[in-house]
Each structure stands twice: as structure tokens, then as C-alpha cells.
Design a protein around this motif. Sequence first.
Motif, PDB file in Angstrom:
ATOM      1  N   ALA A 195       0.835  -1.207   0.000  1.00  0.00           N
ATOM      2  CA  ALA A 195       0.000   0.000   0.000  1.00  0.00           C
ATOM      3  C   ALA A 195       0.868   1.255   0.000  1.00  0.00           C
ATOM      4  O   ALA A 195       0.625   2.205  -0.755  1.00  0.00           O
ATOM      5  N   GLY A 196       1.886   1.268   0.862  1.00  0.00           N
ATOM      6  CA  GLY A 196       2.760   2.438   0.943  1.00  0.00           C
ATOM      7  C   GLY A 196       3.500   2.705  -0.350  1.00  0.00           C
ATOM      8  O   GLY A 196       3.607   3.852  -0.802  1.00  0.00           O
ATOM      9  N   VAL A 197       4.016   1.644  -0.983  1.00  0.00           N
ATOM     10  CA  VAL A 197       4.753   1.789  -2.240  1.00  0.00           C
ATOM     11  C   VAL A 197       3.843   2.344  -3.332  1.00  0.00           C
ATOM     12  O   VAL A 197       4.219   3.256  -4.080  1.00  0.00           O
ATOM     13  N   CYS A 198       2.636   1.800  -3.436  1.00  0.00           N
ATOM     14  CA  CYS A 198       1.711   2.261  -4.479  1.00  0.00           C
ATOM     15  C   CYS A 198       1.351   3.737  -4.295  1.00  0.00           C
ATOM     16  O   CYS A 198       1.300   4.499  -5.265  1.00  0.00           O
ATOM     17  N   VAL A 199       1.100   4.140  -3.059  1.00  0.00           N
ATOM     18  CA  VAL A 199       0.759   5.540  -2.806  1.00  0.00           C
ATOM     19  C   VAL A 199       1.948   6.441  -3.152  1.00  0.00           C
ATOM     20  O   VAL A 199       1.787   7.487  -3.798  1.00  0.00           O
TER      21      VAL A 199
END
Length: 803
Positions: A346-350
Motif C-alpha cells: 500500500a505504501g509503495v503504491c501511494v
Amino acid sequence: MIIDGAARESLEISKILGIIRRDCRCDLGASMLKSAVPLRGVDELRAAHELFGAVESYRDKYGDLPWNHKLAAVGYLLEEARVSGMLTGAELISIRRLLQGAARLKEALTEARREWPVFSALIKDLHDFSREEEILSVVEDDGSLRDTASDRLRKIREGMRRVRGEIRRKGQNILADPAISSMLQERVLSLRNGRHAVLVRQDALTNFPGIVADRSGSGSSVYMEPHAIMALNNEHAVMAEDENAEERRILHKLTGRMLDRENAILDAERALGTVDLFYALSEKVRRDKWHVPLVVNRAEFGLKRARHPLLGNAAVPIDISCGKDFRILVVTGPNTGGKTVALKTAGVCVCLGWMGFPIPAGEGSEIGDIGGVYCDIGDEQSVEQNLSTFSAHISQVKKILDAASENSLILLDELGAGTDPEEGAALGVAILDALRGRRSLVLATTHHNPIKHYALACPDVESASVEFDVNTLSPSYRLLIGIPGRSNALLIAEKLGMPRHVLERAYGALGTREASMEEIIGELQEKRTAIERENERLDEMRAEVERERGAYEAELRALNERRDKMLEDADKKALGIVENAETAAKSLLKTMTSSDRPSADRHMGRTKRHFDKIRRQAEMRTDERMEHKYGRDDRPLEEGENVAAAGTSAVGVLEEIRRDKAVVSYGAARMELPLKMLRRPTGEENKSLKKADRAFQKAGAVLETGSGSRVKITAPPSPVGVPGSIMIRGMTVDEATPMAETYLDRAYRAGFGEVSVIHGRGEGILRREVQNLCKRLPYVEGFRLGGEGEGGFGVTIVRFKKS
């Protein structure tokens, strides 16, 4: 948006950018990645996505933007030149190559700006460098200066060539002298240390008329400069120094001109770097199925089939969201189950999305107005280090609490770990409650039951778990939203053969309430898993039913069409027989005598009424078929409407109604038809209006209607304004094949030597269909895939035979 330093390190953003860097064509794109930072606001983010989308569309339609694979970054060269004051010839060639690349890119973008206005954002950084290109034209491709770089350099080199000629002539005389040649190791005039010399045998050293210039590599002979050419060598050496000084002066002057345009050159480097970076990102979209996320104004995100890019093909896609229905998501479950991977994904995609990049997630994923990403992610360390680990976690959480706002995304791994479980759980609940009060977006993982209870009981907080198969002791890495997970420690211990009395003691120590909670969670997970499996099975069954229904409907349509075709053919045959019979009867009447005519006329009248009845029945059957196929429409047709003739799918425009006749235009062709033969086209037929227009512009085209009428259409002998390429990407085979065939026919008649059919890469279905079509067409001489700068595998270049 801000990515906290700890978040950037924990999410391994540098490694992920390194994966993208592999697809950059030179260090220009790599430099852009190295300096990549999140954008400042939603508007800037949308603009970046729009620009990337425009470059993608251009690539789909026309192939890659102009590019030179020898391009390289020059910013650091200019920075060093500010200190040294001079660029070498090779460095100036790198700058010239970049300026030429900028000019080609600007030309292509300017031509495409009408179609994609957003290209103006790149064009503004591509300044006019025509003067600089002209100045640098005095540098050869190998970095040397041309004689025309200055009058003084030209004169010096002319003098050097004259002196070298004299040296060669005298040298040849020396080599030809028998008294001298007998002392030589080889009869060749060589250049050693900038001076012309000959190779003399060691035993003739004292007798040779000259001085030592150098020793050979073997040491068995010596290079000696003959006295006869010593003055010429001296003259040449002085000229060489003059040449070197003049070259340095010219290079210094050229360097100054480049430094005068340093900012403009850096702008061009940035624009070219952006295009190179977009190429790398485009490869991720096409090869790895990354997608540009939708941007929403709220502080939230929703990811569909998101994958962690560092896991490659081993990544299990997950759906994860936060902010729409809840602000905090607490993920629980056993170790190695994928909790931390879910947080990092989730963090990488954001983060990637806010850099303006496509993300490793499915189509329809969303990211919102997130102002900062903060992390406390780290594996637990050994017992001896627990104190320092816990202290480090607390220090980082304190920083997060100081910075947190309603636009923050906070990732907390193993919340409450590293200390006494009860105190850790209490602290974890307090941290979550504090962040809930600030309405921050929070993804947290934990093993603590009190935190699970908090997530179940508190509004704006949702539970999730990672699926784990206790029978195989292996995780599936699927994320289940809505149900907390169990740690499964005792179940895993039991499966691994832990003695029963130890397990019983452990269950007793766990306490009734905790054991019951774990059992309830376990039952919920089993039921949720069973329901999801059943839903998947039902989805598969529904898909199968839809496929079967589609196949049945297609077969039914085919049967109806065959039946209608048989009836239509029968009607045509019957009408043909009637027309032939009428013609024969009329001919026979003309040959009869007057006495036989009354009886024959009465018989002819009865026969004509019978024939008219056959015609009316055929027309009624045609009307019934049309009504069955296209539906009933009692509204009168009006001029200006799109219409199709009964029995055809060609769509034209109704230009004029003349009582029971109508004038219909098909592109440049115009024809007159009975009004009752016309109908309103279907939606799909309306979409193919342009296709029909092209098809009817063939010279001498004939329209055959369902009632057997044939109407000749006169069209221009060749098409006008035929483009050099056609775009069929994204179409089905049924849509693309007739359009491509009609286009190739028009292009051939228009006199093209070759044209491009842009079908995209995809799975290669359209590419194969286009190439099979080319094999069938008699006027196609050959075809090939597009080369560099032509679109590659996404384009087929078709070559026509000479007419």
C-alpha cells in the motif's frame, strides 16, 4: 506530498526506482528517477498523469517519440566546466547530440500539440539551439576540431602538412641511401615522442648520423632522429604547440558559449529525461500491467490487485483500501502471513502514484489527497536488543504523532511489540486512538488481542486478516477485510508435534476469555473463507452460464440468419422466375393474332394478379425479417438522418426525400433508393458509418438490397486525403479486419508505396490477423514489423506492389 526519511528507507523506494531504471534507454531517465520526489498537490499530480497519458497515446498511435540511444546527461559536464573553464571535444559532442535530440523532440511534439495540448509542458523546456548547433559544427564526431574552426588553426595545420611532406621526402631519401639503410632494423619512418625517427640496429648506433629519440620495446634496437630532418622536426614541434594552443583557445571559447546557455541546456536535458523516464514507465505498463491510478480529492486510497514490485511474479495481488469507509485498518494474523507485505505494498503504491508514476496495481485503483507518508516498520530483533528496538520504535512513533494530520498515511508494523504484551497492547490502543482523533489514515499490524478488540468495537476502525492454511502451515497471502486474524501459534505448535501436555498447559495459561476469542476468530475466518470460496465458485458458474448463454444466442442468431438467407434467396429466385415469365408472356402476346388476344389478355391479367401476389408476399416476408432483426419503427424518416437500406448494414445519410424515393449519400457517393427500402441503423451500424463511407467510395461499387434490387453507385476513381497510417488498436478482430482491408485498398489506389497499420502489442491477435490479411491481398508485396522509431511490435509496415 512528503515521504518521511524512515518511510522511504522502510518501503525501499530506491530499490523500486532501480527496477524502473532498468528500462531507461540512457542515464537521462535514470537521473530523473534519482531526483524523483512526490508532487506538491492534486492538480500537479493530475497534470503529470495527463502528460504521461498523452505520451502513451502518442506511442500507441505513432510509435516512439524521436530518440538517439547515444544521448547522455551533460549537466555535470557544465558544472565541471564552470571550474575548469574548458570542455573537451568529446564532451562538446555529447552536448551537441543532446541539442540535436531536443530539436527533433520539439519538432515531433509541436506537430502533435494540436492533438495533445498537454505537450506544451515539455515544449516550453525545449528552447531553440540552432545557433549553438551551428557553433558546434566545427567539432568532428570523434571530438577533434575541423580546420575551419578558425583561420589561424587552418593556417597552422596547412603549415604542419607542408612540413610533414618535406620530412617524408627527406626520410625516403635517407631510407633509400645504401650506406644508411644497412644500419636500419626496418626501412620505415616512425613518429616517436612527436618527432620523426628511424629504427637503428644496436650494433650501428655509433655510426648512424643522428641522435637517440627512444628505445624499442625489445631493447635490441634504438629509434634515432637523423640529422637531416632535425630542423624540420623542430619546426613541426613548434607548429604542434601552436596548434594545441589554438585548439585550447577554440575549446575555451566554445565552452563559454555553452555555459551562456547552461540553464536552457539543463531544461532540454530535463525534458529529454522526462521522455526517457516515460518510456521506462510505459514498459512497466505494457509488460507488467501497471496502471495510472485515478486521483480523488479526498484523503483516501483504494488499490485493486496491488502487487509489491520487489516480489516480481511471486507477488500475490491484494485489494486494500483506507479512508472511504474507515480511517484505520488493523491487520492481524500469523507471522510470515503477509501482513508486513500488505502494508508495504500500500505504501509503495501511494508513493509511486504521488511521484506521477503508474503503480503496480489493477485498473480502477485510486489514490487521494495524501499529504505525507510515515512509517514505523521493522522486524523484531533478538532478546538482547529488545530494549533498544522498543526505544527506536517509540522514538519513531513520537515523530509520527508530532507530524500526523488528517491527510497523513501512517504505516505501523507490529504495533505494541518489543515489550511486555499487556503494556504493549495498551500503548498500541492509545496510539491508534490518538491517530483516530486526528483522522489520519492508518494501516497497522499486530498480534495483540486487546488491539483486535479495539478494532472490532471502535467506529472508523476496521479489522483485516491474512489467510493462513493451518493444515499445510502455509499462508495464501490473501487479505480478508472485515475479520480479525488469529496468530495460530498453538495450532502451528500442535501440527509440528508439540507434546499434548505442553499444549494443554499453554491453553490453560492463555485464559478462558482469550481462548474463546481465538476460537471465535478462528470460526469467523473459516466461515469467511468458506463463503469467499463459495462466492468464487458461484462467480465461475455465473461466468460459465454467461458463456453458455452467449454461445446459445450466437448459435440461435446464426440459425435465424441462415433461415432468413434461405428465405431471401428463395424469394429472389421466385421473383426472378416471375420477371422471366412476365417477359416471356409479353413477348408471346406480341406474336398472337387479334382473334386470340381477348382470351390471352384475360389469362395474362389473372397471371399478373398472381405474380403481384407473389411479389407482395415476398415484400411482406422481407419486412418481417427486417422487423425481427432490427425491431419495429413506425416513425417517419427525416432528411439528415443516418439510414441503412433493407438487407444491408451500410450506413449513409438521408439527404432528400422525393415522394416515394430518397437520395442517400455514402461519403462521396450519392444514390437514389425507394423510400420504403430504408430503415434507421442500429447503434453498432452507426459506429461503422465512417467504415461504410470508405467502403462505398470504391469506384463502381454496387449495393444489393434484400429485395434483390441492385443500384450502381458512381464514386471518385481514387480516394482523397488518405492518411499514411491507420489505428485499429483496441478493436475486436471483427471490427478491425474490414477497416484495415478497406484502408489498404484506398492507400494502394492512392499511390502509397508503404503504409503503417497500428495494432498495438497486446497478445498479438490483431497483429496476426493484419499479417494474414496482407498475405491474402493481391496488391500487397510484403510486410514487416515496425523498427526503432516506427512503433516496434505494435506496428506492421505494409509494402504495396508497384502499379
